[in-house]
Scaffold this active site. Structure first.
Site: not given
Ligand SMILES: NC(=O)c1ccc[n+]([C@@H]2O[C@H](COP(=O)([O-])OP(=O)(O)OC[C@H]3O[C@@H](n4cnc5c(N)ncnc54)[C@H](OP(=O)(O)O)[C@@H]3O)[C@@H](O)[C@H]2O)c1
Length: 342
Positions: A29-30, A32, A51, A72, A93, A111
């Site tokens: 999501i970051a 996007r 991290r 972070y 979060h 969210k």
């Molecule tokens: N608004 C929307 O439409 C939308 C859509 C999808 C997701 N989201 C929300 O965004 C959040 C992240 O979702 P995502 O799909 O982007 O997840 P993701 O692709 O897995 O990315 C999460 C990032 O958090 C970091 N991280 C920190 N602690 C972690 C851990 N213990 N395990 C895995 N990653 C960890 C990782 O980056 P580093 O390790 O590099 O620091 C990872 O790249 C969720 O809360 C989700 O509800 C929102």
């Protein structure tokens, strides 16, 4: 009925005051979110924190960001960052937002703001005490389409509303983080938050909850269907699943008319107002991907911060916490407990 649909009052995101954003957690999501900000607003994305230094550098290179932090703590301590966008998985979060607030930064948290209502309350309280802004990036609420819906509701065009039905299902394979119990997996926090927040936004606080769940495997819930009875009257049916793709549609039915939101109801797109005994009216809008909508919530944060506010008026803490309270109650019915909650 003799009405036209109102126009959205949403301010132009390109005119919101500029903030310097720091991205915490460079995942799906970051990417996007950054694309949306850079494409549609004058907001500056000044740094990313991961991290891992390698992942931070790779994200910064790919997205064209000037600074990459390998922790972070380094990101939240960066003096060139005004506001931290927290886009880690759900259980992170709370800690990440509190750390950013402690470093004096405003926060916009993906969210749901926390895994439960208590975490969201703590984040809002910390932000208020520090005099910084805290918001939940429930992006859908800030879309122009939902301002049109808001006006239709406030103008009473539906009459007394008795029913909300909303669904969000998406099929995931078990290698996705949504299957990881340690990351508070299952449909509730990623997907269920949309229909539940929507139902509560329309019908208000919830008095009674009746829910059924289905497992994805021995350790994870895969599907939830719930009936909510609202304090002011009216009831909603919400469904969420990671076991199947669903149409992700919603409707709101009142005595005088119903609103029909085709899927994905929570994204930019059209909807219809169907009055009883009169011709339907259509809100014309193209369906659009995430990156064409995430910036509205960021622009709202920028305006509120410029006004000296510590929270959003469009998506206030009462809505963020209220939705998490409903999710807490639905989970309690089903015995779903997240890590650290026992
Ligand atoms: N608004 C929307 O439409 C939308 C859509 C999808 C997701 N989201 C929300 O965004 C959040 C992240 O979702 P995502 O799909 O982007 O997840 P993701 O692709 O897995 O990315 C999460 C990032 O958090 C970091 N991280 C920190 N602690 C972690 C851990 N213990 N395990 C895995 N990653 C960890 C990782 O980056 P580093 O390790 O590099 O620091 C990872 O790249 C969720 O809360 C989700 O509800 C929102």
């Amino acid at each position: 009925m003799g009405v036209r649909l109102p126009s959205a009052r949403t301010p132009d995101p390109s005119t919101a005051p500029r903030l310097r954003w720091g991205i915490l957690g460079p995942g799906w999501i970051a990417e996007r979110f950054v694309a949306s900000l850079l494409e549609h607003t004058p907001q500056e994305v000044s740094a990313v924190g991961s991290r891992s230094a390698d992942r931070a550098e790779e994200f910064a290179r790919r997205m064209g960001l000037p600074v990459a932090h390998g922790s972070y703590q380094a990101l939240v301590g960066d003096p060139d960052v005004d506001i931290v966008y927290v886009s880690t998985p759900h259980p992170q979060h709370h800690r990440c937002a509190l750390d950013a607030i402690a470093a004096g930064k405003h926060v916009l948290v993906e969210k749901p703001m926390g895994i439960n209502a208590a975490q969201a309350r703590e984040i809002f309280a910390a932000a208020r005490a520090a005099g910084v802004f805290a918001g939940e990036a429930m992006w859908t609420r800030f879309l122009p389409k939902f301002d049109v819906v808001r006006q239709i509701l406030d103008d009473g065009l539906l009459g007394t509303i008795h029913t909300v039905v909303a669904d969000h299902g998406e099929f995931f394979t078990p290698d996705h983080r949504i299957y990881d119990p340690a990351l508070a997996g299952g449909p509730m926090l990623d997907l269920g938050t949309y229909p539940i927040a929507f139902a509560r936004w329309i019908l208000g606080d919830v008095e009674t909850v009746a829910a059924l769940g289905q497992s994805a495997n021995e350790e994870l819930n895969g599907q939830i269907s719930a009936t909510l009875g609202h304090v002011g009257g009216g009831q909603s049916l919400v469904n969420t699943t990671i076991l199947s793709n669903t149409p992700t549609t919603a409707f709101v039915a009142g005595e005088d008319a119903y609103l029909e939101l085709p899927g994905p109801f929570y994204q930019p797109g059209p909807f219809r107002l169907v009055p009883r005994g009169a011709e339907p009216l259509t809100h014309e809008e193209n369906h659009a991907p995430h990156a064409d909508g995430l910036h509205f919530s960021a622009s709202d944060a920028a305006r509120r911060i410029a006004d000296g506010a510590v929270d959003s008026a469009i998506h206030p803490p009462t809505d963020v916490i209220g939705t998490l309270e409903v999710m807490d109650r639905v989970r309690a019915e089903l015995g779903i407990v997240f890590p650290g909650e026992r």
